[in-house]
Design an enzyme around this catalytic site. Structure first.
Site, short mmCIF file in Angstrom:
data_model
loop_
_atom_site.label_atom_id
_atom_site.label_comp_id
_atom_site.label_asym_id
_atom_site.label_seq_id
_atom_site.Cartn_x
_atom_site.Cartn_y
_atom_site.Cartn_z
N THR A 33 74.34 9.78 83.01
CA THR A 33 75.49 10.91 83.28
C THR A 33 75.83 11.40 82.07
O THR A 33 75.67 11.03 80.74
CB THR A 33 76.80 10.07 83.79
OG1 THR A 33 76.51 9.47 84.78
CG2 THR A 33 77.60 11.09 84.01
N SER A 35 76.20 15.63 79.46
CA SER A 35 75.50 17.04 79.29
C SER A 35 74.06 16.77 78.84
O SER A 35 73.22 17.42 78.82
CB SER A 35 76.43 17.75 78.29
OG SER A 35 76.60 16.99 76.99
N THR A 36 74.01 15.64 77.77
CA THR A 36 72.67 15.42 77.57
C THR A 36 71.77 14.97 78.35
O THR A 36 70.54 15.35 78.72
CB THR A 36 72.56 14.24 76.23
OG1 THR A 36 73.90 14.77 75.61
CG2 THR A 36 71.23 14.41 75.57
N GLY A 91 73.18 8.99 78.10
CA GLY A 91 73.83 9.35 76.90
C GLY A 91 74.67 8.24 76.45
O GLY A 91 74.73 7.30 76.81
N ALA A 92 75.24 8.70 75.14
CA ALA A 92 76.39 7.71 74.65
C ALA A 92 77.19 8.53 73.66
O ALA A 92 77.15 9.73 73.48
CB ALA A 92 75.74 6.86 73.89
N ASP A 93 78.49 8.01 73.49
CA ASP A 93 79.48 8.76 72.94
C ASP A 93 79.49 8.20 71.39
O ASP A 93 79.82 8.88 70.50
CB ASP A 93 80.85 8.57 73.62
CG ASP A 93 80.99 8.81 74.89
OD1 ASP A 93 80.67 10.19 75.14
OD2 ASP A 93 80.95 8.37 75.70
N GLY A 105 82.56 8.73 78.35
CA GLY A 105 83.18 10.04 78.09
C GLY A 105 83.23 10.71 79.30
O GLY A 105 84.06 11.55 79.55
N GLY A 106 82.19 10.43 80.15
CA GLY A 106 82.29 11.08 81.60
C GLY A 106 82.96 10.05 82.81
O GLY A 106 82.81 10.36 83.66
N GLU A 112 77.03 3.25 85.09
CA GLU A 112 76.12 3.50 84.00
C GLU A 112 75.60 1.89 83.55
O GLU A 112 74.40 1.90 83.20
CB GLU A 112 76.66 4.13 82.77
CG GLU A 112 76.67 5.66 83.35
CD GLU A 112 77.30 6.45 82.06
OE1 GLU A 112 76.86 7.78 82.03
OE2 GLU A 112 78.07 5.89 81.42
C1 5RP Z 1 79.64 9.20 80.94
C2 5RP Z 1 78.97 8.88 79.42
C3 5RP Z 1 77.88 9.84 78.70
O1 5RP Z 1 76.59 9.30 78.82
C4 5RP Z 1 78.37 10.26 77.32
O2 5RP Z 1 79.76 10.72 77.54
C5 5RP Z 1 77.70 11.29 76.45
O3 5RP Z 1 77.87 12.39 77.22
P1 5RP Z 1 77.21 13.73 76.56
O4 5RP Z 1 75.96 13.61 76.77
O5 5RP Z 1 77.87 14.86 77.44
O6 5RP Z 1 77.53 13.85 75.33
O7 5RP Z 1 79.12 7.67 78.97
O8 5RP Z 1 80.30 8.02 81.22
#
Ligand code: 5RP
Length: 238
Positions: A33, A35-36, A91-93, A105-106, A112
């Protein structure tokens, strides 16, 4: 040409494309999940449409990734229908030097973690701003909590030395509600010395569903960088 694009978007696109290129025909793919990941899902869809990739099945980790997968023509399955997930991409924060992560972050970290941890291989896609020396230094730690337990869980996390704040919605009055109907506490810890221990301690609080520490789960991190205006993808392995 590429220099006119926001460098963060450029990094996300390149790393999404690099991850999509690693998907093999005939495989079951966990679809993370964010934007990446939106770019990775788009590029996986492109490969399916142009015939470069055949017969894959996706397992989404959120409402968002399910919608995107459908939009880009990726056939979907559930965990009940497969014995194995060959690869998960997400993705990851934050990513630390041991490839431990903060995610959520999402607000999708519960599904996940299930999918990413089950996969034979878990590939993380980030731009270079996500690399940190210590987890928790740039991002609050998300914790998903059952709504009826929000008060005792908030107290328990405070007693552990954390400073929790309820995540609030944007363009929505009141808190963020997860895909499972729960709430999210974003927690500031001054230091996270032992991510593995903190992950277990938090999940042991009654009412906590899952937290965003992903310890010993990632196999490969693809990092998008822009060097001299050109996007490059660096690999970090365990
Ligand atoms: C969602 C996540 C996302 O993978 C993480 O927030 C990274 O998001 P983005 O690619 O938008 O920076 O863990 O729960």
């Amino acid at each position: 040409m590429s220099s006119s694009i926001d460098p963060i978007i450029l990094m996300k696109q390149e790393v999404g494309k690099a991850a999509a290129a690693r998907v093999l025909s005939g495989s079951v793919v966990g679809l993370g999940t964010g934007s990446t990941m939106a770019y990775a899902i788009q590029f996986i869809g492109d490969r399916l449409q142009n015939g470069d990739l055949k017969n894959i099945k996706g397992i989404p980790t959120s409402f968002q990734s399910r919608v995107l997968a459908k939009e880009y023509g990726i056939p979907l399955v559930t965990l009940d229908e497969v014995d194995r997930i060959h690869v998960a991409i997400d993705g990851a924060d934050e990513v630390d030097p041991h490839l431990n992560l903060i995610k959520g972050g999402g607000a999708a970290h519960t599904q996940e973690k299930i999918i990413d941890a089950l996969a034979d291989r878990f590939i993380v896609v980030v731009d270079s701003t996500k690399l940190v020396t210590d987890l928790g230094s740039t991002f609050l730690l998300p914790v998903e909590v059952l709504p009826m337990a929000i008060s005792p869980v908030t107290k328990a996390i405070t007693n552990l030395g954390g400073r929790p704040q309820l995540r609030m919605g944007v363009k929505k009055a009141g808190p963020v509600v997860t895909d499972q109907g729960n709430l999210v506490l974003d927690v500031k810890f001054d230091r996270i010395d032992n991510p593995g221990e903190l992950e277990k301690t938090l999940n042991n609080i009654p009412g906590v569903l899952e937290n965003g520490l992903f310890v010993d789960v990632a196999d490969l991190v693809l990092v998008g960088e822009v060097i001299d205006g050109q996007p490059v993808v660096r690999e970090i392995t365990r």
